[in-house]
Scaffold this motif. Structure first.
Motif, mmCIF file in Angstrom:
data_model
loop_
_atom_site.group_PDB
_atom_site.id
_atom_site.type_symbol
_atom_site.label_atom_id
_atom_site.label_comp_id
_atom_site.label_asym_id
_atom_site.label_seq_id
_atom_site.Cartn_x
_atom_site.Cartn_y
_atom_site.Cartn_z
ATOM 1 N N PRO A 43 48.764 10.389 62.402
ATOM 2 C CA PRO A 43 49.557 9.484 63.227
ATOM 3 C C PRO A 43 48.739 8.639 64.200
ATOM 4 N N TYR A 59 57.782 13.045 63.462
ATOM 5 C CA TYR A 59 56.887 12.079 64.094
ATOM 6 C C TYR A 59 57.570 10.710 64.211
ATOM 7 N N TYR A 60 58.221 10.278 63.134
ATOM 8 C CA TYR A 60 58.819 8.943 63.132
ATOM 9 C C TYR A 60 60.044 8.834 64.035
ATOM 10 N N PHE A 63 58.202 7.710 67.123
ATOM 11 C CA PHE A 63 57.410 6.501 66.870
ATOM 12 C C PHE A 63 58.304 5.269 66.703
#
Length: 95
Positions: A43, A59-60, A63
């Protein structure tokens, strides 16, 4: 049969160069599904490598809330039997 493309033509279909581009969707699930089951995500805004669908999706979630705009600095198109991958260096600015 999986269509074949010259690597140059395929590379040209990815957003490259100096023009920032947004990720195609703000939906983490949609982005995470684009990764192969054996993918490793390194990342941009985290020091933790992510493997597997759930970790990549997680994670997204954060993000994509930052509204990233990205530039592909270096592109390396790799062709498999029934897939293509553009691995490279990406730079992002947020929102």
């Amino acid at each position: 049969m999986f269509p074949t493309f010259p690597k140059r033509k395929l590379r040209d279909s990815f957003p490259c160069g100096t023009t920032p581009w947004p990720l195609w969707t703000p939906i983490p699930d949609t982005v995470a599904k684009r990764y192969a089951s054996t993918s490793v995500l390194l990342p941009n805004v985290s020091d933790t490598p992510r493997t597997g669908y759930e970790a990549i999706k997680s994670y997204y979630v954060d993000f994509l809330q930052r509204k990233p705009q990205g530039v592909i600095v270096e592109s390396n198109v790799i062709k498999g039997e029934d897939w293509y991958m553009d691995a490279g260096i990406y730079e992002f600015t947020m929102g």
